[in-house]
Design a protein around this motif. Structure first.
Motif, short mmCIF file in Angstrom:
data_model
loop_
_atom_site.label_atom_id
_atom_site.label_comp_id
_atom_site.label_asym_id
_atom_site.label_seq_id
_atom_site.Cartn_x
_atom_site.Cartn_y
_atom_site.Cartn_z
N ALA A 181 0.64 7.16 15.29
CA ALA A 181 0.77 8.04 14.12
C ALA A 181 -0.53 8.79 13.84
CB ALA A 181 1.19 7.22 12.91
N ALA A 182 -1.66 8.11 13.99
CA ALA A 182 -2.95 8.75 13.72
C ALA A 182 -3.20 9.90 14.69
CB ALA A 182 -4.07 7.71 13.81
N PHE B 32 -1.50 -0.86 2.35
CA PHE B 32 -1.36 0.35 3.15
C PHE B 32 -2.34 1.46 2.77
CE2 PHE B 32 2.81 -1.75 3.25
CZ PHE B 32 2.89 -1.98 4.60
N ALA B 33 -2.69 1.58 1.50
CA ALA B 33 -3.59 2.65 1.07
C ALA B 33 -5.03 2.22 1.32
CB ALA B 33 -3.37 2.97 -0.40
N ARG B 34 -5.41 2.20 2.58
CA ARG B 34 -6.75 1.79 2.95
C ARG B 34 -7.14 2.54 4.21
NH1 ARG B 34 -4.98 -4.29 4.89
NH2 ARG B 34 -4.04 -3.69 6.86
N LEU C 228 1.60 9.24 5.85
CA LEU C 228 1.56 9.53 4.41
C LEU C 228 0.14 9.76 3.92
CD1 LEU C 228 3.16 9.61 1.71
CD2 LEU C 228 2.74 7.16 1.53
N HIS C 229 -0.79 8.89 4.31
CA HIS C 229 -2.15 8.94 3.77
C HIS C 229 -3.15 9.68 4.65
CE1 HIS C 229 -0.99 6.21 0.65
NE2 HIS C 229 -0.73 5.22 1.47
N GLY C 230 -2.88 9.73 5.94
CA GLY C 230 -3.86 10.30 6.86
C GLY C 230 -4.61 9.19 7.57
N PRO C 231 -5.15 9.48 8.76
CA PRO C 231 -5.87 8.46 9.52
C PRO C 231 -7.10 7.91 8.81
CG PRO C 231 -5.33 10.36 10.89
CD PRO C 231 -5.04 10.74 9.47
N ASP C 232 -7.64 8.66 7.86
CA ASP C 232 -8.88 8.25 7.22
C ASP C 232 -8.68 7.72 5.81
OD1 ASP C 232 -10.42 9.11 9.46
OD2 ASP C 232 -10.10 11.16 8.80
N GLY C 233 -7.41 7.46 5.42
CA GLY C 233 -7.17 6.90 4.10
C GLY C 233 -6.47 7.87 3.18
N PRO C 234 -6.27 7.47 1.92
CA PRO C 234 -5.44 8.26 0.99
C PRO C 234 -6.04 9.58 0.55
CG PRO C 234 -6.45 6.38 -0.11
CD PRO C 234 -6.73 6.21 1.34
N ASP C 235 -7.29 9.86 0.89
CA ASP C 235 -7.91 11.12 0.47
C ASP C 235 -7.78 12.22 1.50
OD1 ASP C 235 -8.74 9.95 -1.93
OD2 ASP C 235 -10.56 9.15 -1.00
N GLY C 236 -7.03 11.98 2.57
CA GLY C 236 -6.86 12.99 3.59
C GLY C 236 -5.99 14.14 3.12
N GLN D 196 3.27 0.64 9.11
CA GLN D 196 1.91 1.17 9.18
C GLN D 196 1.89 2.60 9.70
OE1 GLN D 196 -0.76 -1.51 11.15
NE2 GLN D 196 -0.21 -3.24 9.84
N ALA D 197 2.78 2.92 10.63
CA ALA D 197 2.87 4.30 11.11
C ALA D 197 3.25 5.23 9.97
CB ALA D 197 3.88 4.39 12.25
N GLU D 198 4.25 4.83 9.17
CA GLU D 198 4.61 5.65 8.01
C GLU D 198 3.42 5.83 7.07
OE1 GLU D 198 8.12 5.14 5.74
OE2 GLU D 198 9.27 4.22 7.37
N ALA D 199 2.67 4.76 6.86
CA ALA D 199 1.53 4.82 5.95
C ALA D 199 0.47 5.78 6.46
CB ALA D 199 0.94 3.43 5.75
N VAL D 200 0.23 5.80 7.77
CA VAL D 200 -0.76 6.72 8.33
C VAL D 200 -0.31 8.17 8.15
CG1 VAL D 200 -1.84 7.50 10.47
CG2 VAL D 200 -1.71 5.07 9.96
#
Length: 330
Positions: free
Chosen positions: A78-79, A135-137, A173-181, A167-171
């Motif tokens: 995902a990343a 997940f938001a990490r 959703l948030h981006g490879p670098d975390g929720p601030d992507g 975890q793929a969904e979370a990536v």
């Protein structure tokens, strides 16, 4: 006409999706490692999706209206995809699974699902919270949950598969670098158990019942099995094709109407084969046959229905799928 890239799409409902998109007049390409050629009229890109540099080279300057990812199983994949396709696609549709909701597959100590277990009523998309811990990490995530005491090989595989999809969904959703992507136009299609297609149904789960009931072998079930969700393989292809033409984002459940339990499934198989079925109850905590669940395990398809997709009923297509499977096994 849309420009659509399908990652994977070389077997089962992925093949049907590709031909449906082509026949609808879309400009379709598939991306895979070259294991099988696409159907006539469909373009092809050769790349290993895990190789970020190679994937960028294969894509060149291309962009797409929609990417449908049939084969994303890990947060690492995902990343790579999120980095490579950022700015290249209007929407990114990942084929996920209903197993992301299964509390039995969550790593020990985590509780990202609403409540301590799934409700008895069919679960809605919001029951899985991918916005909070764990997940938001920042990436990378742990790809596989630690084995639990008493895990069988089948349980380890199931836990790894479900956790990889979560975890793929979370990536995405948030981006490879975390929720601030940066935001990414992402859809996760959480599929019910897909059946039908005879030999093409490579998991062999429906064939398990056909073989045992035809041979008079008892089917192993839990003492109180819960109903679960199913979808026909061609309906799954139709749903993904429909999703590719919509504008919504976020998770969406894909399931036919009706949630039979394992005994109802056995009844349909037995009636179609003209046989009686026998079953035996396994001990609490023991493995049973596929689709026998000792916990709530059905999805609500209300969001997709409200968005305009008309699902069929399991009761209408399951008898034909049984016949198809029996013929393939003969």
């Amino acid at each position: 006409m849309k420009r659509i890239l399908v990652i994977g799409g070389s077997r089962y409902f992925g093949k049907s999706l590709v031909t449906r998109l082509r026949d609808a007049g879309d400009d379709v390409m598939v991306l895979n490692r070259g294991s099988s050629a696409p159907p006539p009229g469909v373009g092809r890109l050769l790349a290993d999706r895990d190789d970020e540099a190679g994937l960028r080279t294969a894509l060149g300057g291309r962009d797409f209206d929609v990417v449908v990812d049939q084969v994303c199983y890990t947060p690492l994949q995902a990343a790579v995809a999120r980095r490579v396709f950022a700015g290249r696609t209007g929407r990114y549709v990942m084929t996920s699974t209903m197993e992301v909701y299964d509390p039995a597959t969550f790593p020990a100590g985590s509780a990202p699902c609403t409540g301590s277990a799934l409700p008895v009523v069919p679960v809605v998309e919001g029951a899985l919270d991918l916005t909070g811990p764990p997940f938001a990490r920042p990436f990378p995530y742990r790809q596989e949950p630690a084995p639990a005491p008493g895990d069988t090989q089948a349980r380890v595989r199931a836990r790894a598969y479900a956790e990889g999809k979560r975890q793929a969904e979370a990536v995405f959703l948030h981006g490879p670098d975390g929720p601030d992507g940066p935001p990414f136009p992402f859809v996760s299609v959480r599929t019910a158990h897909v059946l039908g297609g005879g030999r093409a149904e490579f998991t062999g789960r429906l064939a398990h019942y056909v073989r045992r009931i035809a041979a008079g072998i008892p089917v192993d079930v839990h003492a109180t099995p819960y109903g679960t969700s199913f979808i026909h393989h061609l309906e799954m292809a139709d749903f993904l094709g429909w999703t590719a033409r919509q504008t919504f984002t976020g998770p969406v459940n894909a399931a036919s109407h009706g949630a039979p339990d394992v005994l109802a499934l056995c009844t349909t198989v037995a009636e179609r084969l003209g046989r009686r079925f026998r079953h035996r109850v396994v001990e609490a905590g023991a493995d049973a046959s596929p689709f026998s669940f000792d916990r709530a395990y059905a999805m609500d398809n209300g969001r997709a229905t409200a968005l305009g997709f008309a699902f069929g009923r399991v009761a209408d297509w399951l008898p034909g799928a049984v016949t198809e499977t029996a013929r393939a096994a003969a």
